[in-house]
Design an enzyme around this catalytic site. Sequence first.
Site, PDB file in Angstrom:
ATOM      1  N   GLY A 187      -1.121   5.447   5.227  1.00 37.17           N
ATOM      2  CA  GLY A 187      -2.146   4.482   4.872  1.00 37.17           C
ATOM      3  C   GLY A 187      -2.694   3.781   6.086  1.00 37.17           C
ATOM      4  O   GLY A 187      -2.040   3.689   7.124  1.00 37.17           O
ATOM      5  N   VAL A 188      -3.914   3.279   5.961  1.00 36.77           N
ATOM      6  CA  VAL A 188      -4.563   2.566   7.038  1.00 36.77           C
ATOM      7  C   VAL A 188      -5.335   1.413   6.433  1.00 36.77           C
ATOM      8  O   VAL A 188      -5.861   1.516   5.313  1.00 36.77           O
ATOM      9  CB  VAL A 188      -5.489   3.490   7.858  1.00 36.77           C
ATOM     10  CG1 VAL A 188      -6.619   4.022   6.999  1.00 36.77           C
ATOM     11  CG2 VAL A 188      -6.033   2.779   9.090  1.00 36.77           C
TER      12      VAL A 188
ATOM     13  N   ALA B 255      -7.384  -2.729   7.454  1.00 31.61           N
ATOM     14  CA  ALA B 255      -8.290  -3.404   8.381  1.00 31.61           C
ATOM     15  C   ALA B 255      -7.580  -3.849   9.645  1.00 31.61           C
ATOM     16  O   ALA B 255      -8.195  -3.919  10.714  1.00 31.61           O
ATOM     17  CB  ALA B 255      -8.931  -4.600   7.687  1.00 31.61           C
TER      18      ALA B 255
ATOM     19  N   GLY C 224      -4.154  -2.739  10.482  1.00 33.62           N
ATOM     20  CA  GLY C 224      -3.057  -1.884  10.915  1.00 33.62           C
ATOM     21  C   GLY C 224      -2.951  -0.648  10.053  1.00 33.62           C
ATOM     22  O   GLY C 224      -3.943  -0.176   9.481  1.00 33.62           O
ATOM     23  N   LYS C 225      -1.737  -0.160   9.949  1.00 30.56           N
ATOM     24  CA  LYS C 225      -1.486   1.086   9.227  1.00 30.56           C
ATOM     25  C   LYS C 225      -0.106   1.014   8.594  1.00 30.56           C
ATOM     26  O   LYS C 225       0.716   0.146   8.920  1.00 30.56           O
ATOM     27  CB  LYS C 225      -1.567   2.268  10.185  1.00 30.56           C
ATOM     28  CG  LYS C 225      -0.581   2.171  11.342  1.00 30.56           C
ATOM     29  CD  LYS C 225      -0.871   3.179  12.419  1.00 30.56           C
ATOM     30  CE  LYS C 225       0.055   2.956  13.614  1.00 30.56           C
ATOM     31  NZ  LYS C 225      -0.268   3.839  14.734  1.00 30.56           N
TER      32      LYS C 225
ATOM     33  N   LYS D 169       4.803  -1.174   7.843  1.00 29.28           N
ATOM     34  CA  LYS D 169       3.435  -1.659   7.962  1.00 29.28           C
ATOM     35  C   LYS D 169       3.317  -2.401   9.284  1.00 29.28           C
ATOM     36  O   LYS D 169       4.027  -3.376   9.519  1.00 29.28           O
ATOM     37  CB  LYS D 169       3.092  -2.581   6.794  1.00 29.28           C
ATOM     38  CG  LYS D 169       1.692  -3.146   6.839  1.00 29.28           C
ATOM     39  CD  LYS D 169       1.441  -4.048   5.633  1.00 29.28           C
ATOM     40  CE  LYS D 169       0.043  -4.634   5.671  1.00 29.28           C
ATOM     41  NZ  LYS D 169      -0.218  -5.513   4.492  1.00 29.28           N
TER      42      LYS D 169
ATOM     43  N   ASP E  64      -6.011 -10.775  -4.117  1.00 29.59           N
ATOM     44  CA  ASP E  64      -6.558  -9.476  -3.704  1.00 29.59           C
ATOM     45  C   ASP E  64      -6.035  -8.368  -4.614  1.00 29.59           C
ATOM     46  O   ASP E  64      -5.676  -7.283  -4.149  1.00 29.59           O
ATOM     47  CB  ASP E  64      -6.192  -9.186  -2.249  1.00 29.59           C
ATOM     48  CG  ASP E  64      -7.024  -8.047  -1.669  1.00 29.59           C
ATOM     49  OD1 ASP E  64      -8.102  -7.766  -2.227  1.00 29.59           O
ATOM     50  OD2 ASP E  64      -6.598  -7.447  -0.673  1.00 29.59           O
TER      51      ASP E  64
END
Length: 908
Positions: A509-510, A512, A514-515, A531, A625
């Site tokens: 996953g990526v 805004a 980091g990843k 993360k 969110d």
Amino acid sequence: MRPAAPGTTPNGASSDIRHQRGVAPIPFGSTNSAIDAHHNSEIRVGRHRAKLDEIRESLKAYEHEAGLLSSHVALGSLATPSSSSVSHSDITNDNAEVMNFSSSSSNAAATTTTVSSAAVSNSNSFRTEGGGHKMRITPMPQRHLMMDTGANETVFRSGKEMIRNGNPSTTISSTPSTTTEESIRIHPAGYRYDMPTPAYHMNNNAPQYSPGYSRPPPPAYDSSPVNTRMTPVATDNYRTHLHMKVHPVVKAPPPNPTMLNHNKNMAPPPPPPAKSTISIETMSEERKADNIQRLYHTSMDKKTASSVVSINVASPHTTKVNVGDSPLPSKSFIIGPRYTADVDRKNFVNYKDELRPDPRLIPSTSDANHEDFRPILFKPRNLEITMKSRAQPPPPQYNQPSEPPPKRVSSPIDRTLLEPYIKNTRRVQPCKPNMLRFYMEQHVERLLQQYKEREKRMKQLEKEMVSAQLPDIMRNKMLGLLQQKESKYTRLRRQKMSKSHFTVISHIGVGAFGKVSLVRKNDTRKVYAMKSLEKADVIMKQQAAHVKAERDILAEADSPWIVRLFFSFQDDACLYFIMEYVPGGDMMTLLIQKGIFEEDLARFYIAELACAIEYVHNVGFIHRDLKPDNILIDQHGHIKLTDFGLCTGLRWTHDRRYYGPENDHHRVDSFSLPPEVAAIDKSVKVLNVRQQTRRITAHSLVGTGNYMAPEVIAKTGHNQSCDWWSTGVILYEMVFGRVPFHDDTPGGTQHRIKNWRNFLDFTYCGNLSKECLMMIQQLICDASSRLGSHGKDVAERTAQVKNHPWFRGIDWVNLRKLRADYIYIPRVTHDEDTSNFETFQDNDRADKPNVRGLHNPAFYEFTYRHFFDTDSVGCPSLRPSRRRSLRPLLENGTFNESVSEEDSSSHI
């Protein structure tokens, strides 16, 4: 006495040598005073290196004459005249001291006077003024004793002889002596040294005496440095160094008549002291106050105002320093066990010869280190006293076999260990007061939180033991195990972690900032999801408060509905979250695969989402969110919430305004009243307002555009009900296959959300039930009429959602144990399976990290380690069964191998 050999001067030096050195020979007929004057003016011991050969020859002649004089004394041919006396006023004690003796009769026979003097023993040669005969002054057998006369005078008794006030009470016996110089040396009991020698202070007429042990004659000044001996130091227990210096009294300026009239009733100031008296005394607990042993006493007048006395006092008992300024009374100072290096003895006058014969009074042998000195308060104006001491092993008893002296080192710390410490301390830089306050506030809050968590674990264990009906013995055993676990956890939290402790398997996953990567811990081989967030981006985009909130909720979360955090740490470039790996993928991937969910599947996911939101609200957070991307699915088909990057805990550490610019941290709302409250009543207390309002609303524009509530976009303030709006939007997307307010133009989505009444479309609803449509309408509405917005607490507000007719028949207690045909079960073959995620190649940026983000205080207290990290797995949902019950062990003595079908993730 034999005549001088040809080619030699009266002092025994060779004339050839004097010619070689460019010095004119001294006439043989010169008087003793003239010779001494020439000797003092031309030959200065230790000053002119060109005179070394001459001094060596003089010493050889001196030794040869000493042998002749010893034979002469043995024959009894000489006697000491009764009228001979020693003038102490003419005696000086420098590098070489000379004594002038006068005789009452110029025609008297040549005599030899025996006087014990360390100063005389250091002289090269002496002559009388009369007959021109040499006088050999040898030490006499004296055992010095000490007594106090009460008049600050030191009295020494030597058998039947007594010396008082510098004048001998009796003359030295004229009986011829048949003993040589070597045979009359005294070896006092308890001392390792020989030849007691009295000395004379150069600054006054009072005799001063050296220790009971004596030093050997000084070596030749041109001898090798290897043969040079330092003054020996006796073994001591407490070694206190005293450094005393007397300054001239500065004359006071002429008095002001105005001040004199103002202070006419006050006593006049005392006259300047004419003399400073320094004495050192020791007292032991066994001795009484009237039985004080005085070790040292001296007096210094104005002429010696610049002289310095430096001594060491070694005593296991209390040592008192009396400093008296006549006519002022004396003052006392107690010496404490403070350490200092000894002062170089070459800086002081008559340093060696001012010591009393006591093993506790020893000379200094080290180099000067004035930085370690510490002055004592309440000292006279014209006197400086500095002292320190260090503890040493007790001295050996002289009546017992002495042990070897302890090995002394210059520093207790090895240099190899000290250098890295000094190197690291240089990296510590001063910080601003606001930064220190920022750190301390977070640190104290973290300590309080850890205490609460520890109490919570204790109460939870007691509750479980009561429900299991464990006996008292077993309860005490379990409590002891918990205490051991707490201690181990405390040690684990102090261990520093780094990225090198993990091996990256793949990137799944990526985002805004980091990843997300799938990693394996090197020591335990367990799998986690890591993360990583770049500090530079977090600081630049002002997301430090959100990162802090995400770390807090993940650390405090103890629910199967939330992805568990096991570790969090940081380095110079990034922040790292080591979390539970959920291998089933996310809800967005499932929506893309299915397009539209069946109503039963949507009801199941929304019910579990409601339970997850309830837990988040119970711990005091708002997710803000919620979207399908942040809903993960485990291998059993149940959901877990993740990505709390925009979460807020309604805390001052989660307020972006608190962090502010770098190194400028202000808590704008912690101890200040809201403007509307302050305008009404300024007498309202801050704590009362904070307790009542408790930060009811937040005012930041956050969240993903398609799922944001209208009050969040309008910045009118939002509370926990904004998460229920996002839940309604997700439900709409599940059953309709699209988001309700999406627009391709910039700002079009926000415009549609603000005017939701005009854009909410229920057409093409298909076969949806009325309860489902009603549920969507009651969630996507105004905040005042929205489900989950009314009630005094979270449980009451969440009950409004759970009691909706659409959820009729849902078993909320056993919801996570539900197994149904309509539930989607992802395919997971092993714990490192990433088939449900879209993997990608890592393209790490080679740029150096932003310096502004390295030491930013926003990342204080970021490190975290889970309490159960030692016995848990990276993917808890892969555990086959829950923890075994202890009841069969207590009842039957064996464990029950059968386990219930309960999800084990709730027991980790």
